[in-house]
Design a protein around this motif. Sequence first.
Motif, PDB file in Angstrom:
ATOM      1  N   GLU A  24       0.905  -1.220   0.058  1.00  0.00           N
ATOM      2  CA  GLU A  24       0.015   0.063   0.073  1.00  0.00           C
ATOM      3  C   GLU A  24       0.995   1.277   0.043  1.00  0.00           C
ATOM      4  N   ILE A  25       1.740   1.096   0.826  1.00  0.00           N
ATOM      5  CA  ILE A  25       2.788   2.425   0.984  1.00  0.00           C
ATOM      6  C   ILE A  25       3.425   2.692  -0.476  1.00  0.00           C
ATOM      7  N   PHE A  26       4.099   1.426  -0.989  1.00  0.00           N
ATOM      8  CA  PHE A  26       4.677   1.522  -2.343  1.00  0.00           C
ATOM      9  C   PHE A  26       4.001   1.902  -3.434  1.00  0.00           C
ATOM     10  N   SER A  27       2.416   1.607  -3.547  1.00  0.00           N
ATOM     11  CA  SER A  27       1.714   2.271  -4.371  1.00  0.00           C
ATOM     12  C   SER A  27       1.592   3.567  -4.330  1.00  0.00           C
ATOM     13  N   ASP A  28       1.346   4.124  -2.817  1.00  0.00           N
ATOM     14  CA  ASP A  28       1.261   5.426  -2.918  1.00  0.00           C
ATOM     15  C   ASP A  28       2.424   6.190  -3.493  1.00  0.00           C
ATOM     16  N   VAL A  29       3.579   5.869  -2.849  1.00  0.00           N
ATOM     17  CA  VAL A  29       4.683   6.815  -3.383  1.00  0.00           C
ATOM     18  C   VAL A  29       5.313   6.523  -4.576  1.00  0.00           C
ATOM     19  N   ALA A  30       4.987   5.526  -5.170  1.00  0.00           N
ATOM     20  CA  ALA A  30       5.485   5.079  -6.513  1.00  0.00           C
ATOM     21  C   ALA A  30       4.768   5.653  -7.602  1.00  0.00           C
ATOM     22  N   ASN A  31       4.130   6.752  -7.764  1.00  0.00           N
ATOM     23  CA  ASN A  31       3.322   7.395  -8.620  1.00  0.00           C
ATOM     24  C   ASN A  31       4.417   8.646  -9.223  1.00  0.00           C
ATOM     25  N   LYS A  32       4.179   9.169 -10.320  1.00  0.00           N
ATOM     26  CA  LYS A  32       4.886  10.278 -10.811  1.00  0.00           C
ATOM     27  C   LYS A  32       4.817  11.643 -10.129  1.00  0.00           C
ATOM     28  N   TRP A  33       3.706  11.862  -9.592  1.00  0.00           N
ATOM     29  CA  TRP A  33       3.671  13.046  -8.988  1.00  0.00           C
ATOM     30  C   TRP A  33       4.194  13.015  -7.534  1.00  0.00           C
ATOM     31  N   ALA A  34       3.992  12.028  -6.776  1.00  0.00           N
ATOM     32  CA  ALA A  34       4.714  12.038  -5.726  1.00  0.00           C
ATOM     33  C   ALA A  34       6.104  12.029  -5.417  1.00  0.00           C
ATOM     34  N   LEU A  35       6.860  11.330  -6.470  1.00  0.00           N
ATOM     35  CA  LEU A  35       8.317  11.340  -6.574  1.00  0.00           C
ATOM     36  C   LEU A  35       8.604  12.677  -7.168  1.00  0.00           C
ATOM     37  N   LEU A  36       7.983  13.426  -8.015  1.00  0.00           N
ATOM     38  CA  LEU A  36       8.102  14.790  -8.311  1.00  0.00           C
ATOM     39  C   LEU A  36       8.111  15.622  -7.098  1.00  0.00           C
ATOM     40  N   ILE A  37       7.127  15.702  -6.364  1.00  0.00           N
ATOM     41  CA  ILE A  37       6.857  16.330  -5.141  1.00  0.00           C
ATOM     42  C   ILE A  37       7.932  16.410  -4.144  1.00  0.00           C
ATOM     43  N   ILE A  38       8.412  14.816  -3.898  1.00  0.00           N
ATOM     44  CA  ILE A  38       9.533  14.727  -3.163  1.00  0.00           C
ATOM     45  C   ILE A  38      10.756  15.071  -3.526  1.00  0.00           C
ATOM     46  N   ALA A  79      14.802  10.600   3.857  1.00  0.00           N
ATOM     47  CA  ALA A  79      15.453   9.261   3.353  1.00  0.00           C
ATOM     48  C   ALA A  79      14.840   8.641   2.067  1.00  0.00           C
ATOM     49  N   LEU A  80      13.689   8.808   1.865  1.00  0.00           N
ATOM     50  CA  LEU A  80      13.146   8.206   0.415  1.00  0.00           C
ATOM     51  C   LEU A  80      13.503   8.946  -0.671  1.00  0.00           C
ATOM     52  N   ARG A  81      13.913  10.417  -0.372  1.00  0.00           N
ATOM     53  CA  ARG A  81      14.491  11.490  -1.464  1.00  0.00           C
ATOM     54  C   ARG A  81      15.865  10.816  -1.983  1.00  0.00           C
ATOM     55  N   VAL A  82      16.475  10.070  -1.189  1.00  0.00           N
ATOM     56  CA  VAL A  82      17.800   9.650  -1.407  1.00  0.00           C
ATOM     57  C   VAL A  82      17.652   8.580  -2.348  1.00  0.00           C
ATOM     58  N   THR A  83      16.540   7.682  -2.299  1.00  0.00           N
ATOM     59  CA  THR A  83      16.309   6.820  -3.295  1.00  0.00           C
ATOM     60  C   THR A  83      15.895   7.208  -4.464  1.00  0.00           C
ATOM     61  N   ILE A  84      15.086   8.443  -4.508  1.00  0.00           N
ATOM     62  CA  ILE A  84      14.471   9.101  -5.655  1.00  0.00           C
ATOM     63  C   ILE A  84      15.589   9.631  -6.304  1.00  0.00           C
ATOM     64  N   ASP A  85      16.361  10.148  -5.520  1.00  0.00           N
ATOM     65  CA  ASP A  85      17.704  10.698  -6.404  1.00  0.00           C
ATOM     66  C   ASP A  85      18.498   9.657  -7.166  1.00  0.00           C
ATOM     67  N   GLY A  86      18.588   8.530  -6.604  1.00  0.00           N
ATOM     68  CA  GLY A  86      19.309   7.406  -7.481  1.00  0.00           C
ATOM     69  C   GLY A  86      18.308   6.845  -8.630  1.00  0.00           C
TER      70      GLY A  86
END
Length: 126
Positions: free
Chosen positions: A24-38, A98-105
């Motif tokens: 559920e959490i993965f589904s929430d954050v693994a969308n283009k808008w959430a990634l771009l907002i973070i 911490a999630l932002r580090v992953t998104i940066d990767g």
Amino acid sequence: MVTKQFTGSTDNADLRRADSLAREIFSDVANKWALLIIESLGERTLRFGELRDAVEGISHKMLTQNLRMLERNGLVERTVHPVVPPRVEYTLTEPGQALRVTIDGLCDWTHRYLGHIEAARHRSAG
């Protein structure tokens, strides 16, 4: 930085299970808008309008929905300043950073392999 570890059932941490909290959490954050907002928030604090300007193409409704979801998951902190009109600011929490580090990767990976992916798409279209 102190990181709290998951102490619930292992079923809730299993991404392969359709009913897991992790999925559920993965589904929430693994969308283009959430990634771009973070990614846009980074290490700064932004007001709603500044964030909307930073995430090109996002609608008011989509930004609102994603900010609420990110706040519900503890990744974004919303601060309302008691002034008229109210001033609302958003910033990443420790887990959000911490999630932002992953998104940066993921962003680095995209830049590194963009040419490869583009070439593959041209080959498959032809």
